[in-house]
Design a protein around this motif. Structure first.
Motif, PDB file in Angstrom:
ATOM      1  N   VAL A  72       0.842  -1.203   0.000  1.00 46.51           N
ATOM      2  CA  VAL A  72       0.000   0.000   0.000  1.00 46.51           C
ATOM      3  C   VAL A  72       0.875   1.252   0.000  1.00 46.51           C
ATOM      4  N   LEU A  73       1.927   1.231   0.809  1.00 41.99           N
ATOM      5  CA  LEU A  73       2.898   2.309   0.843  1.00 41.99           C
ATOM      6  C   LEU A  73       4.201   1.833   0.214  1.00 41.99           C
ATOM      7  N   ARG A  74       4.887   2.745  -0.457  1.00 44.50           N
ATOM      8  CA  ARG A  74       6.195   2.426  -1.018  1.00 44.50           C
ATOM      9  C   ARG A  74       7.223   3.335  -0.358  1.00 44.50           C
ATOM     10  N   PRO A  75       8.256   2.770   0.256  1.00 37.85           N
ATOM     11  CA  PRO A  75       9.275   3.608   0.890  1.00 37.85           C
ATOM     12  C   PRO A  75       9.855   4.608  -0.105  1.00 37.85           C
ATOM     13  N   LEU A  76       9.927   5.854   0.312  1.00 34.81           N
ATOM     14  CA  LEU A  76      10.415   6.930  -0.560  1.00 34.81           C
ATOM     15  C   LEU A  76      11.780   7.411  -0.093  1.00 34.81           C
ATOM     16  N   SER A  77      11.827   7.899   1.136  1.00 31.69           N
ATOM     17  CA  SER A  77      13.060   8.322   1.782  1.00 31.69           C
ATOM     18  C   SER A  77      12.784   8.276   3.272  1.00 31.69           C
ATOM     19  N   HIS A  78      13.786   8.494   4.087  1.00 32.28           N
ATOM     20  CA  HIS A  78      13.571   8.406   5.526  1.00 32.28           C
ATOM     21  C   HIS A  78      12.436   9.335   5.954  1.00 32.28           C
ATOM     22  N   GLY A  79      11.393   8.756   6.524  1.00 31.84           N
ATOM     23  CA  GLY A  79      10.268   9.548   7.007  1.00 31.84           C
ATOM     24  C   GLY A  79       9.201   9.822   5.973  1.00 31.84           C
ATOM     25  N   TYR A  80       9.318   9.258   4.778  1.00 32.57           N
ATOM     26  CA  TYR A  80       8.340   9.508   3.718  1.00 32.57           C
ATOM     27  C   TYR A  80       7.986   8.207   3.002  1.00 32.57           C
ATOM     28  N   TYR A  81       6.701   8.108   2.631  1.00 28.59           N
ATOM     29  CA  TYR A  81       6.222   6.983   1.833  1.00 28.59           C
ATOM     30  C   TYR A  81       5.346   7.513   0.698  1.00 28.59           C
ATOM     31  N   VAL A  82       5.311   6.780  -0.402  1.00 32.84           N
ATOM     32  CA  VAL A  82       4.376   7.058  -1.482  1.00 32.84           C
ATOM     33  C   VAL A  82       3.187   6.125  -1.326  1.00 32.84           C
ATOM     34  N   VAL A  83       1.981   6.663  -1.443  1.00 34.13           N
ATOM     35  CA  VAL A  83       0.775   5.845  -1.410  1.00 34.13           C
ATOM     36  C   VAL A  83       0.530   5.313  -2.820  1.00 34.13           C
ATOM     37  N   ALA A  84       0.590   4.015  -2.993  1.00 31.08           N
ATOM     38  CA  ALA A  84       0.382   3.431  -4.310  1.00 31.08           C
ATOM     39  C   ALA A  84      -1.089   3.552  -4.717  1.00 31.08           C
ATOM     40  N   PRO A  85      -1.371   3.897  -5.969  1.00 33.18           N
ATOM     41  CA  PRO A  85      -2.762   3.876  -6.420  1.00 33.18           C
ATOM     42  C   PRO A  85      -3.348   2.477  -6.209  1.00 33.18           C
ATOM     43  N   PRO A  86      -4.625   2.365  -5.886  1.00 29.58           N
ATOM     44  CA  PRO A  86      -5.221   1.051  -5.597  1.00 29.58           C
ATOM     45  C   PRO A  86      -4.945   0.002  -6.672  1.00 29.58           C
ATOM     46  N   GLU A  87      -4.961   0.433  -7.934  1.00 28.19           N
ATOM     47  CA  GLU A  87      -4.754  -0.525  -9.018  1.00 28.19           C
ATOM     48  C   GLU A  87      -3.313  -0.997  -9.143  1.00 28.19           C
ATOM     49  N   GLY A 142       8.577  14.438  -6.640  1.00 30.75           N
ATOM     50  CA  GLY A 142       9.145  15.671  -6.111  1.00 30.75           C
ATOM     51  C   GLY A 142       8.098  16.679  -5.697  1.00 30.75           C
ATOM     52  N   ILE A 143       7.107  16.904  -6.550  1.00 27.88           N
ATOM     53  CA  ILE A 143       6.096  17.905  -6.212  1.00 27.88           C
ATOM     54  C   ILE A 143       5.158  17.370  -5.120  1.00 27.88           C
ATOM     55  N   ALA A 144       4.893  16.062  -5.110  1.00 27.21           N
ATOM     56  CA  ALA A 144       4.030  15.490  -4.072  1.00 27.21           C
ATOM     57  C   ALA A 144       4.689  15.591  -2.704  1.00 27.21           C
ATOM     58  N   LEU A 145       5.980  15.338  -2.635  1.00 26.11           N
ATOM     59  CA  LEU A 145       6.701  15.454  -1.362  1.00 26.11           C
ATOM     60  C   LEU A 145       6.751  16.909  -0.901  1.00 26.11           C
ATOM     61  N   LEU A 190      17.672  15.804  -1.821  1.00 27.74           N
ATOM     62  CA  LEU A 190      17.186  14.574  -1.201  1.00 27.74           C
ATOM     63  C   LEU A 190      17.231  13.433  -2.214  1.00 27.74           C
ATOM     64  N   THR A 191      17.885  12.357  -1.835  1.00 28.58           N
ATOM     65  CA  THR A 191      17.903  11.161  -2.681  1.00 28.58           C
ATOM     66  C   THR A 191      16.795  10.225  -2.227  1.00 28.58           C
ATOM     67  N   THR A 192      15.949   9.816  -3.149  1.00 31.44           N
ATOM     68  CA  THR A 192      14.810   8.958  -2.838  1.00 31.44           C
ATOM     69  C   THR A 192      14.913   7.641  -3.601  1.00 31.44           C
ATOM     70  N   ALA A 193      13.971   6.763  -3.337  1.00 38.37           N
ATOM     71  CA  ALA A 193      13.936   5.473  -4.029  1.00 38.37           C
ATOM     72  C   ALA A 193      13.587   5.636  -5.502  1.00 38.37           C
ATOM     73  N   PHE A 194      13.103   6.816  -5.891  1.00 34.74           N
ATOM     74  CA  PHE A 194      12.655   7.024  -7.267  1.00 34.74           C
ATOM     75  C   PHE A 194      13.501   8.050  -8.013  1.00 34.74           C
ATOM     76  N   GLY A 195      14.518   8.580  -7.358  1.00 35.06           N
ATOM     77  CA  GLY A 195      15.378   9.560  -8.000  1.00 35.06           C
ATOM     78  C   GLY A 195      15.807  10.648  -7.027  1.00 35.06           C
ATOM     79  N   HIS A 196      16.455  11.655  -7.571  1.00 35.16           N
ATOM     80  CA  HIS A 196      17.062  12.726  -6.781  1.00 35.16           C
ATOM     81  C   HIS A 196      16.191  13.978  -6.881  1.00 35.16           C
ATOM     82  N   ILE A 197      16.025  14.686  -5.769  1.00 36.79           N
ATOM     83  CA  ILE A 197      15.241  15.926  -5.757  1.00 36.79           C
ATOM     84  C   ILE A 197      16.142  17.083  -5.355  1.00 36.79           C
ATOM     85  N   GLU A 198      16.170  18.119  -6.179  1.00 41.45           N
ATOM     86  CA  GLU A 198      16.881  19.353  -5.851  1.00 41.45           C
ATOM     87  C   GLU A 198      15.847  20.421  -5.518  1.00 41.45           C
TER      88      GLU A 198
END
Length: 248
Positions: free
Chosen positions: A43-58, A73-76, A118-126
């Motif tokens: 249901v959640l996907r680890p993003l970075s320390h202290g953050y998760y992405v909510v996976a769409p139900p499908e 990046g914009i969601a965080l 911030l380096t995340t599981a899905f890429g780097h955010i500046e």
């Protein structure tokens, strides 16, 4: 295929599909433990320390689902600073606007305060500190959040102002700007350059645009020449438009 996993409704009710364990504190006595449990279920996907992405139900059962780094990046940023204080900019805005066809590994997002990358599981955010209210921005809808991205005109100026942001090459930035040139309102580009004091950025943008546009409404020559900042444009037009090529 939809999952039969029981999903806390609140995960899909907020402004953004990025959550922090503390956002679950009003539902669970041990929110960090619950976040880890939901992550184990997909249901959640680890993003970075202290953050998760909510996976769409499908996509809960799809281990290969990956949101784009621009969306992440914009969601965080939205969960930390709010919708009105954040916007995709630079290469990320160019990507959203279709000017960069390939997927990127870095996102650039404007926020109201200084913050390290911030380096995340899905890429780097500046993160870039900017007053988003002063930017020319438009709404953008993604699978994780509805937020803001800079407009074509603002993006052109941002790309030519700081082409090094995001780690792409000067050639890629030049090509992205050129892709946006025919769609831009150049009277607005000029007005934004005046308001934001991006004089050098406008001259570089005008120089790149000269490859495909002979006349731009409101054309304006800056009082002094500016370095090309590594951007790649027509050498023959550089001197006429006030661009110095010797900075390579």
């Amino acid at each position: 295929m939809r999952s039969s996993v029981s999903i806390p409704p609140k995960l899909y009710e907020g402004e953004t599909r990025v959550v922090r364990p503390r956002d679950l504190a009003d539902q669970y006595s041990q929110p960090a433990k619950e976040a880890r449990r939901l992550a184990g279920l997909g249901v959640l996907r680890p993003l970075s320390h202290g953050y998760y992405v909510v996976a769409p139900p499908e996509h809960i059962t799809d281990k290969h689902w990956r949101p784009s780094i621009e969306t992440v990046g914009i969601a965080l940023a939205v969960i930390d600073y709010g919708v009105r204080e954040t916007a995709l900019m630079g290469i990320s805005a160019a990507r959203i606007l279709g000017a960069i066809p390939r997927a990127l590994s870095t996102c650039v997002v404007a926020i109201p305060k200084q913050r390290p990358p911030l380096t995340t599981a899905f890429g780097h955010i500046e993160f870039v500190r900017r007053r988003v209210v002063t930017l020319d921005a438009q709404r953008v809808h993604t699978e994780l959040v509805t937020g803001y991205t800079t407009t074509i005109e603002q993006t052109i100026l941002d790309l030519t102002d700081r082409p090094e942001l995001g780690g792409t090459t000067p050639q890629q930035i030049s090509e992205a700007v050129l892709s946006l040139v025919p769609q831009a309102d150049w009277t607005l580009v000029l007005g934004l350059a005046h308001e934001q004091r991006k004089h050098a950025a406008y001259i570089r943008a005008r120089w790149l645009a000269s490859q495909i546009m002979d006349i731009i409404p409101g054309e304006w020559r800056y009082a002094r020449s500016v370095p090309s900042a590594g951007l790649v444009g027509p050498a023959g037009e550089a001197n006429r438009l006030g661009v110095i090529l010797s900075d390579h």
